[in-house]
Design a protein around this motif. Structure first.
Motif, PDB file in Angstrom:
ATOM      1  N   TRP A  69       0.773  -2.050  -0.239  1.00  0.00           N
ATOM      2  CA  TRP A  69       0.137   0.307   0.018  1.00  0.00           C
ATOM      3  C   TRP A  69       0.764   1.338  -0.020  1.00  0.00           C
ATOM      4  O   TRP A  69       0.724   1.680  -0.577  1.00  0.00           O
ATOM      5  CB  TRP A  69      -0.922   0.104   1.191  1.00  0.00           C
ATOM      6  CG  TRP A  69      -1.424   1.023   1.028  1.00  0.00           C
ATOM      7  CD1 TRP A  69      -1.878   1.945   2.416  1.00  0.00           C
ATOM      8  CD2 TRP A  69      -3.338   1.321   0.385  1.00  0.00           C
ATOM      9  NE1 TRP A  69      -2.940   3.040   1.744  1.00  0.00           N
ATOM     10  CE2 TRP A  69      -4.100   2.428   0.956  1.00  0.00           C
ATOM     11  CE3 TRP A  69      -3.660   1.069  -0.570  1.00  0.00           C
ATOM     12  CZ2 TRP A  69      -4.752   3.204   0.200  1.00  0.00           C
ATOM     13  CZ3 TRP A  69      -4.739   0.802  -1.101  1.00  0.00           C
ATOM     14  CH2 TRP A  69      -5.350   2.194  -0.672  1.00  0.00           C
ATOM     15  N   ALA A  70       1.931   1.281   0.534  1.00  0.00           N
ATOM     16  CA  ALA A  70       2.995   2.299   0.630  1.00  0.00           C
ATOM     17  C   ALA A  70       3.584   2.867  -0.384  1.00  0.00           C
ATOM     18  O   ALA A  70       3.526   3.554  -0.931  1.00  0.00           O
ATOM     19  CB  ALA A  70       3.622   2.053   2.103  1.00  0.00           C
ATOM     20  N   LEU A  71       3.756   1.736  -1.239  1.00  0.00           N
ATOM     21  CA  LEU A  71       4.639   1.546  -2.500  1.00  0.00           C
ATOM     22  C   LEU A  71       3.383   2.369  -3.730  1.00  0.00           C
ATOM     23  O   LEU A  71       4.552   2.323  -4.466  1.00  0.00           O
ATOM     24  CB  LEU A  71       5.474   0.467  -2.880  1.00  0.00           C
ATOM     25  CG  LEU A  71       6.666   0.484  -1.814  1.00  0.00           C
ATOM     26  CD1 LEU A  71       7.434  -1.203  -1.946  1.00  0.00           C
ATOM     27  CD2 LEU A  71       7.833   1.103  -1.660  1.00  0.00           C
ATOM     28  N   SER A  72       2.667   1.927  -3.527  1.00  0.00           N
ATOM     29  CA  SER A  72       1.317   2.585  -4.225  1.00  0.00           C
ATOM     30  C   SER A  72       1.709   3.746  -4.373  1.00  0.00           C
ATOM     31  O   SER A  72       1.397   5.057  -3.895  1.00  0.00           O
ATOM     32  CB  SER A  72       0.016   2.205  -4.051  1.00  0.00           C
ATOM     33  OG  SER A  72      -0.856   2.295  -2.909  1.00  0.00           O
ATOM     34  N   ALA A  73       0.764   4.190  -5.701  1.00  0.00           N
ATOM     35  CA  ALA A  73      -0.136   5.222  -5.546  1.00  0.00           C
ATOM     36  C   ALA A  73      -0.930   5.857  -4.660  1.00  0.00           C
ATOM     37  O   ALA A  73      -1.340   7.609  -4.730  1.00  0.00           O
ATOM     38  CB  ALA A  73      -0.277   6.159  -7.215  1.00  0.00           C
ATOM     39  N   ASP A  74      -2.000   5.604  -4.005  1.00  0.00           N
ATOM     40  CA  ASP A  74      -2.487   5.153  -3.022  1.00  0.00           C
ATOM     41  C   ASP A  74      -1.802   6.311  -1.829  1.00  0.00           C
ATOM     42  O   ASP A  74      -2.615   6.405  -0.571  1.00  0.00           O
ATOM     43  CB  ASP A  74      -3.480   4.110  -2.552  1.00  0.00           C
ATOM     44  CG  ASP A  74      -4.000   3.900  -3.801  1.00  0.00           C
ATOM     45  OD1 ASP A  74      -5.156   4.750  -4.037  1.00  0.00           O
ATOM     46  OD2 ASP A  74      -3.808   2.824  -4.096  1.00  0.00           O
TER      47      ASP A  74
END
Length: 344
Positions: A194-199
């Motif tokens: 999640w942290a590495l995503s665009a979110d």
């Protein structure tokens, strides 16, 4: 259909999967006597952390349907491959020899390398050390491996980590991360994806103080499924990392100084292999780990830059999961150019 195979190479057992190309359509009647050919060639997919061959499970059938033979190894230390305990075993020469050994076992002479995260470093090292074995290279997110400066990366990371949390330093300390993460595999994997995503803006983890654990620094993640990741896919990641633990994968971080010193031998050389680069605009690696304006520096590292393209959909570091269709489309465009213009 995937075929799981193993290879013993210099005392390290390597696991990889192979997908054969889909059968070519029958030729039109006017071309009935034309030779069928052998397809466009072989693609080798090189993953990063925290991944293993499975990170490519959406891409592999797409490439096979386009006529490519696909090989997806588990890099040493991860997945079903052995995890040597000595950090020297993760030096560029050792890991490149793994790639060459797998290609030799599959009679793949000149291959297209696709590298993501640590796998991009392996792909570039292969271009420097064994350029004759590489037809072309496609980098994803990580555009080059710099050896700039006189301070080894882990030493520099330790200095930065006196100011704020930095995952490179956290992972570099033997025994620390694997002890913290044991029993928390799914929580860590979910949070870091999640942290590495665009979110999320990954570099916000730097706001946490020195001495924080990674789980303390990472944001809470919403319950799965997400629009770009299913419960079943995370189940597969969790099962694999619960089985293997993190000690082997983290050797890649602990070997960063080893790799940095080895790459000093060819730091004044450029990659001679035709180069293609695919990135996402919200990638934290491009933002925080390759200096200012890294895309303007590609010519310093690669002789023959053929194509540089950004995917159109919002995505962070995990572009092939977050924006799968866009990523596949751009990868296929690069491969079509290679098939048409780069000799096999």
């Amino acid at each position: 259909m995937l075929d799981h195979r193993h290879l013993d190479h210099d005392g390290v057992r390597l696991h990889y999967v192979v997908a054969e190309p889909a059968p070519a359509p029958a030729p039109a009647p006017a071309d009935a006597d034309a030779p069928a050919g052998d397809g466009p060639g072989t693609v080798v997919l090189l993953h990063g952390f925290p991944h293993f061959w499975f990170t490519w499970h959406r891409l592999i059938p797409v490439l096979a349907a386009a006529g490519w033979r696909v090989i997806a190894p588990d890099l040493r230390g991860m997945g079903g491959s052995d995890a040597p305990a000595d950090v020297e075993a993760y030096a560029p020469r050792e890991v490149v020899d793994d790639v060459v050994a797998v290609c030799d076992a599959e009679s793949a002479d000149r291959v297209v390398l696709v590298g993501f995260d640590f796998g991009a470093g392996v792909a570039y090292d292969t271009c420097y050390l064994e350029p004759g074995r590489v037809r072309a290279v496609i980098g994803m997110e990580n555009p080059f491996m710099s050896t700039a400066g006189s301070i080894p990366p882990l030493e520099g990371s330790a200095m930065i980590a006196t100011k704020h949390f930095l995952h490179l330093h956290y992972f570099a300390q033997p025994g620390v991360a694997e002890a913290d993460l044991a029993g928390h595999e799914r929580e860590f994997l979910t949070r870091v994806f999640w942290a590495l995503s665009a979110d999320y803006h990954y570099l916000d983890v730097w706001q946490h103080p020195p001495g924080s654990t990674y789980l303390e620094a990472l944001p809470e993640a919403p319950p799965l499924p997400w629009p770009w990741l299913s419960v079943e896919e995370m189940d597969t990641y969790e099962a694999e990392y619960t089985r293997t633990g993190f000690a082997g994968p983290l050797q890649w971080y602990r070997a960063m100084d080893v790799s940095w010193r080895a790459r000093k031998e060819f730091e004044r050389q450029t990659n001679p292999v035709p180069y293609y680069f695919l990135y996402s605009e919200h990638d934290p690696d491009l933002e925080g780990f390759h200096g200012r304006d890294p895309l303007s520096k590609l010519g310093r590292y690669h002789d023959d830059v053929r194509m540089v393209r950004a995917i159109s959909s919002p995505a962070g570091h995990l572009m092939h999961l977050e924006a799968t269709e866009d990523t596949h489309r751009e990868l296929l465009a690069s491969l079509e150019d290679i098939a048409a213009h780069v000799p096999g």
